[in-house]
Design an enzyme around this catalytic site. Sequence first.
Site, PDB file in Angstrom:
ATOM      1  CB  ALA A  72      -0.816  -0.051   1.330  1.00  0.00           C
ATOM      2  CG  ASP A  73       2.737   4.898  -1.417  1.00  0.00           C
ATOM      3  OD1 ASP A  73       3.885   4.743  -0.826  1.00  0.00           O
ATOM      4  OD2 ASP A  73       2.541   6.088  -1.798  1.00  0.00           O
ATOM      5  CB  THR A  74      -0.841   6.733   2.639  1.00  0.00           C
ATOM      6  OG1 THR A  74      -1.250   5.407   2.991  1.00  0.00           O
ATOM      7  CG2 THR A  74      -1.865   7.691   3.138  1.00  0.00           C
TER       8      THR A  74
END
Length: 195
Positions: A72-74
């Site tokens: 994931a990347d935010t």
Amino acid sequence: MPAETAPRVILASGSPRRRELLGNLGVPFEVVVSGEAEDSQETDPARLALELGQLKARAVAAQHPDAVVIAADTVVALGGTLLAKPADEAENAAFLRQQSGKTQQVYTGVCVISPAGEQSGVERTDVTFRALTEAEVTFYARSGEGLDKAGGYGIQGVGMALIERVEGDYSNIVGFPLALVLRLLRGAGVSAFGV
């Protein structure tokens, strides 16, 4: 699903918050950090979050093709401007001043790759900051809590006091939107909650 037939799950992230949230789902997993540079020319925050999540997942899946890999990347955006992790206390304070009294968007791109294929999605949550005093900005920036977080604040800590309203998935702000994560993992044949 019995443990001996459960797929091997790899979390492609060094984030302690993502480790904690995935662990809370009752999914046994190991951690392999991708080490990929998070470079992109993409400027749309939703597409950027997805692209970076896919980049991380693909890098680890290439090394572990038999596993279910989740990454994931935010990305945090305020009025079209991307707010990364602040480099230092001064930049953290500047981020907080920018966000004071305003609503930002938090996007997390999640990618799951298994031997059966790749699935991904993006979650968006709107976060409205209170009007912050200079004393609050200074205190929080000095605390260091926001230095390793996109947007420069940690909602799961003292940073919650900076926030007036959240619209959407709270776990997305922490960097791992659990409803989306669960849907993608189940699509890859991974059970959660110990069943």
